[in-house]
Every structure is written in C-alpha cells, then in structure tokens.
Enzyme design. Structure first.
Site, PDB file in Angstrom:
ATOM      1  N   GLU A  44       0.863  -1.183   0.000  1.00  0.00           N
ATOM      2  CA  GLU A  44       0.000   0.000   0.000  1.00  0.00           C
ATOM      3  C   GLU A  44       0.895   1.227   0.000  1.00  0.00           C
ATOM      4  O   GLU A  44       1.973   1.229   0.611  1.00  0.00           O
ATOM      5  CB  GLU A  44      -0.901   0.012   1.240  1.00  0.00           C
ATOM      6  N   CYS A 239      -6.663   0.710   2.889  1.00  0.00           N
ATOM      7  CA  CYS A 239      -7.653   1.792   2.912  1.00  0.00           C
ATOM      8  C   CYS A 239      -7.516   2.747   1.738  1.00  0.00           C
ATOM      9  O   CYS A 239      -8.446   3.500   1.438  1.00  0.00           O
ATOM     10  CB  CYS A 239      -7.526   2.588   4.204  1.00  0.00           C
ATOM     11  N   ASN A 370     -12.189  -3.346   0.478  1.00  0.00           N
ATOM     12  CA  ASN A 370     -11.133  -3.600   1.465  1.00  0.00           C
ATOM     13  C   ASN A 370     -11.750  -3.916   2.831  1.00  0.00           C
ATOM     14  O   ASN A 370     -12.301  -4.981   3.019  1.00  0.00           O
ATOM     15  CB  ASN A 370     -10.168  -2.415   1.534  1.00  0.00           C
ATOM     16  N   GLU A 371     -11.710  -2.967   3.754  1.00  0.00           N
ATOM     17  CA  GLU A 371     -12.270  -3.271   5.084  1.00  0.00           C
ATOM     18  C   GLU A 371     -13.716  -2.793   5.156  1.00  0.00           C
ATOM     19  O   GLU A 371     -14.047  -1.880   5.903  1.00  0.00           O
ATOM     20  CB  GLU A 371     -11.422  -2.614   6.170  1.00  0.00           C
TER      21      GLU A 371
HETATM   22  O1  AHR Z   1      -2.106  -1.609   6.714  1.00  0.00           O
HETATM   23  C1  AHR Z   1      -2.558  -0.359   7.105  1.00  0.00           C
HETATM   24  C2  AHR Z   1      -4.066  -0.251   7.063  1.00  0.00           C
HETATM   25  O2  AHR Z   1      -4.633  -1.124   7.982  1.00  0.00           O
HETATM   26  C3  AHR Z   1      -4.716  -0.637   5.777  1.00  0.00           C
HETATM   27  O3  AHR Z   1      -4.739   0.392   4.866  1.00  0.00           O
HETATM   28  C4  AHR Z   1      -6.119  -0.986   6.184  1.00  0.00           C
HETATM   29  O4  AHR Z   1      -6.715  -1.914   5.326  1.00  0.00           O
HETATM   30  C5  AHR Z   1      -5.956  -1.455   7.595  1.00  0.00           C
HETATM   31  O5  AHR Z   1      -6.851  -0.824   8.445  1.00  0.00           O
END
Ligand code: AHR
Length: 565
Positions: A44, A239, A370-371
């Site tokens: 990321e 994220c 994602n989340e």
């Molecule tokens: O890895 C950091 C963050 O942790 C990521 O962006 C997210 O998916 C999680 O909350």
C-alpha cells in the site's frame, strides 16, 4: 527426495523444557496441499511506500500539481533577479494543468529553483542520475544548469542543457554522475542567461533502477520483496482503495497509460493521523496498475488487485455510491480483467500492449472492497459477484470480513458470505503478541465448508503505551511465527496470507510496525520480515501433522509448530 520442514516457534525462556519433548511428524499423512500462493505480500502507498519509496523519482511535486503548487520547491535568489509564476491551463490539460513560468536575468544575478525531494534526496557516489524536463522557450535566451547538492549545499554532480530553442513543449534530458553521496541532498535548477522559460514535469531518477527500467522502481527495495519469493502481490492496499470519501478513492484507470495523463490525487494518509500528518503526501501514480502487474510478474507473484466496490472508508466518511449508480464501479472491475488478461484487440488489452506488455498478466484473483462491513457492503458485493462470476468464472473473488478478527461485524460478514460464493474471505488482524500466540489454533476448528481464508493483513502490535504506535520487536516477530504455524497447519482452508503494511520511510511514516524500513539511500528488513521469509522459502508442498502427545503444538509449554513436506 522428500524434504521435511518443521517450523517451531518457542519462547526462549522455556526452550530447555521444550528440548525434552518429542514432536512426532507423520510424513505419510499429508493433511493439505500447500497453495503456491500461501505466503504473499501486501503493498500500500502508506509511509511514503510508493512516491518517495518504491517509485524511484527523486523530485517531489515535479509537475507543480500539489494544491500548494510550490510545495517542495524554494527559490534560490541572488540579488532577486528572477521570478516564478505558476500558470494554470486547466481547460487545455485537465490531468496536468499547471506549469512554472520563469523569468530571470542571470547575467546580472542568479536565479534558480531548489527541490527538497522526499525528506531529502538520496544520492549515491558514482551513480548516474538522469534529469528530464518538459520545457519551452519564451523571450530572450534562458538555459538550465542542474545540480545535486549535499545537506551542506556542496555540489556533488551537475549538468547543463543549452539546447532549449523551441517555443513548443519538448522533453529535454541530461545526465550526471555523482561525485559524492548524500543522505538528505537537494536538487537545484539554475537558470542561465536572460529571458523567460516554461518548465513542467521536472524529474530526476537514478540510472540503476530495478531491472534498469527507465523511470523505474528502487532496486534495493524491490530486491527485498523478490527475496521473499512471495506467492502473490496484493495492491494497491488497504484503505487507499476506499479513499476518505469516494472522490478520494483509488481509480485504477487514472493510473495507467502515459504518465503525463495520470492525474495527481491526495494520499489519504496525508491527513489520516494528525499526529503523523504528512501535508506533502500525494499520489502521482508513476507507480500505477501497469507497474504493479509488471512488478508481480518480475518477482514471480500472482497479481492480486483490490478494487473499490462503491464504498469509501467507513471509518472516515461512510460514503457509498447509490445502488442505481454502481454500474461504473462494476465496469471498472470488468475492464481491469480485460486490461490484465484481455486480447490485444480489446480496448484495455490494447492499452496493456501499447504500454509494452502484449502478453496476459494472468490475473486470477480479485478483491472486491477492502475493510468494508454491514449490509451496504453485502448488497454491493452481491452485484459484483453476480456480474463477475457470470462473465469471468475463471476469476476467484475475495470478499472482506471487515477490519477486526471477531465481533458483530465480522460475524455478520461470515454469515452472509457463507450464503454467497466468494473464493476467499479476507480477514485482518492488527493485534497484540498475546493475541497472536493465543490464536495459533484459530483455524484448527474452523468450518471447512465455507470460503477459503485469505489472512490479508496482519501484524503483531507490541504497544508500549495504549495510544502509541508499536515497533518491530523480537516478541512481535515470534508471535507472528507462532500464529503462522497455525496458518500452515490449516493450509487446507488458509490459502493466502500477507503481513501489513510492507514499507516505511524512517522520516515519513504514518503507521508502525512495518515489514521493511528505508531512508533515502538504505533499506533494512525487520525480524518480522525474516519470519515471513522463513515460512515462504520453506513453503513445502503438503502440510503434515506435527504432534506432541497426539496434540498440535499451539502454545502448550510455549511451543508452536507445524510441518510441511
Ligand atoms: O495496513 C494499514 C491499514 O490497515 C490498511 O490500509 C487498512 O486496510 C488497515 O486498516
């Protein structure tokens, strides 16, 4: 010949006790085939992981497109004989509307611009640096002299361009070899002569990048990733996929094609944590989806993109696209599959070929969101699943279990996804070392009939104080190793896993711990990295039982073990 590998994690204080125990490995009783994708990596653009990190561009805000267009730049004025104006031609060029107009009289003074890089510019003695700029000549005759300087302002490399004679935009390039190293250098452009000039897309790259690709990736960092021999590369997050609101979401189509057309976007980590604010954190997308696919191929990892499913980050804004406007998001997913795998006669397959890769990238895995959590996710996921499984049954879909490893949101997601048909559920655990030790048996009794598990983000957070970020410690690494024996033991259902986040710049991080730390010239792998590497390099083909008194080793006498052939 078969090779048996037993992974044992033990707390050092009890190793003497452990040494007297007999672990039985039943080599003739394979319990599961180990997926080739078992141990992968999660990338990321957080902690300056892409711009300022993996993407080897050394000039920050080289196109003057940051909202504060001179951020990262300062004027060098000797007797104030020059000025810089930022011109916005938004109607003509929406992706890259701004450029710098410079007027200078260096005959009677000196004028220039100096770039600070990403918390300094790293320069290696003896390395060649390639400068390029888009420029057009104005009144008079103004030429460029470029130089790298160290933190004291001493010149450690320079070159001149004396050929800017065209009144139309043209790219000019020149190289120099550094006479010394600098950890926090700067890059200066001096304007020589008298007159006016317009400049844009100011760029400086080392000659030696990963595979020596022009304007490529930082080779020491990619080498560390390659040395993990990862089974997959998850990208672009995290994220960052969601964005703080929908306008801030990651849109892969804006990251492919010619770099000049890739429009800047604020990096969500710019403002996420006020205590770790990074006002100069933007995404230029020099490292975009094409480059991610290429990187996956280079390091032998299956590409695993995660796409936005019409939802922004639920921690931030909870903004969702209305159900009757979801089609473009689904279309983005379909087009992505075409971009990765499609024939070169298709629209997106042709773009991939034009960018230099006519062959397919063999995309087989796709994360939807994602989340994400709650009903709004399930109803959107269903639409993606229906369309994608009908049009692309060859692609395995990954659905999200939300941000935590348990609780009502997690349970709800699992309940719903058992009724649907994703290939994998993406579970995340950012938890204490104690949690990781305790959960080494997490999957031993999991329901075998549902989707497979993708442990898509995890890291042991060994917090010194409740509010503080944690660090990479031996204990955190050991607890991850203990947990990973549980993943390996249950390789029939846990088929992919990745530590997160991957990279962090020592002067520009927002999130800790991370797998690899770097500054402008160096990179260091953590104990957690070596745990990942131990498992990955000793992946084996089948899991076999490793038992103590007929029981798996998942914490008794602080011993944790798994075995593979
Ligand atoms: O890895 C950091 C963050 O942790 C990521 O962006 C997210 O998916 C999680 O909350």
């Amino acid at each position: 010949m078969q090779k048996i590998i037993v992974s044992v994690a033990a707390l050092l204080s009890v190793i003497a006790v452990a040494a007297q125990k007999e672990i039985k490995v039943s080599v003739n009783r394979p319990t599961a085939a180990i997926s080739p994708q078992m141990w992968g990596i999660f990338f990321e653009d957080i902690n300056f992981g892409a711009d300022g990190g993996l993407y080897a561009e050394l000039v920050k805000n080289g196109s003057f497109e940051f909202p504060m267009p001179m951020m990262g730049w300062k004027e060098i004025k000797q007797q104030a004989m020059g000025k810089t104006l930022i011109i916005n031609q938004g109607n003509e060029n929406t992706a890259n509307p701004r450029y710098a107009h410079i007027e200078a009289d260096a005959v009677s003074g000196g004028y220039g611009l100096s770039n600070e890089g990403f918390r300094g510019i790293g320069i290696h003695k003896g390395e060649q640096y390639n400068f390029s700029v888009l420029a057009r000549k104005g009144e008079g005759d103004l030429q460029l002299k470029v130089e790298a300087v160290n933190a004291k302002g001493e010149k450690i490399g320079s070159a001149q361009i004396t050929t800017i004679t065209s009144a139309s935009w043209k790219t000019y390039s020149v190289s120099f070899t550094a006479t010394d190293s600098a950890q926090k250098g700067r890059f200066n452009i001096a304007f020589e002569g008298k007159g006016a000039i317009d400049i844009d897309r100011v760029s400086l790259f080392p000659q030696h990048t990963w595979k020596d690709r022009p304007k490529g990736l930082r080779k020491d960092l990619v080498q560390l990733l390659a040395d993990l021999k990862p089974g997959f590369l998850r990208f672009p997050g995290g994220c960052i996929v969601e964005g703080r609101d929908l306008s801030n979401r990651y849109q892969w189509k804006n990251t492919v094609g010619i770099p000049e057309a890739r429009q800047l976007l604020m990096n969500r980590w710019n403002v996420e944590f006020p205590r770790r604010a990074a006002p100069d954190y933007y995404q230029t997308f020099g490292l975009g989806f094409y480059e991610y696919f290429l990187l996956s191929e280079d390091i032998g990892a299956a590409p695993l993109p995660i796409i936005n499913c019409g939802m922004a980050c639920q921690f931030n804004s909870s903004e969702v696209v209305s159900m009757n406007e979801l089609d473009p998001f689904v279309q983005d997913a379909l087009d992505l599959i075409e971009f990765a795998n499609g024939d070169i006669t298709t629209t997106w397959g042709k773009l991939r070929a034009d960018m230099g890769h006519p062959a397919s990238f063999h995309l087989k895995l796709l994360g939807v969101g994602n989340e994400q959590w709650d009903e709004q996710y399930i109803e959107r996921y269903k639409i993606f699943e229906k369309v994608l499984q009908q049009k692309h049954p060859e692609i395995q879909l990954i659905a999200a279990a939300g941000p935590s490893p348990d609780g009502p949101r997690f349970d709800f997601a699992w309940k719903e996804f058992r009724k649907l048909n994703p290939g994998f559920i993406d579970e995340h655990y950012y938890q204490s070392p104690e949690w990781f030790f305790r959960n080494a048996g997490r999957y031993d009794n999991y329901d075998r009939k549902g989707p497979k598990i993708f442990a898509g983000e995890y890291a042991s957070h060994n917090k010194e104080e409740p509010q503080a970020e944690s660090r990479n410690t031996w204990l955190s690494a050991l607890s991850e190793a203990a947990f990973m024996t549980g993943l390996e033991r249950n390789a029939d259902i846990v088929q992919m896993s990745s530590y997160a986040p991957l990279l962090a710049h020592v002067d520009a991080w927002q999130w800790r711990p991370d797998l690899v730390w770097f500054d402008n010239t160096r990179s260091v792998a953590t104990p957690n990295y070596y745990v990942q590497q131990l498992f990955s390099l000793n992946k084996g083909t089948s899991a076999v039982p490793a038992l103590l008194n007929g029981e798996p080793l998942r914490g008794r006498d602080s011993l944790y073990a798994s075995a593979v052939i």
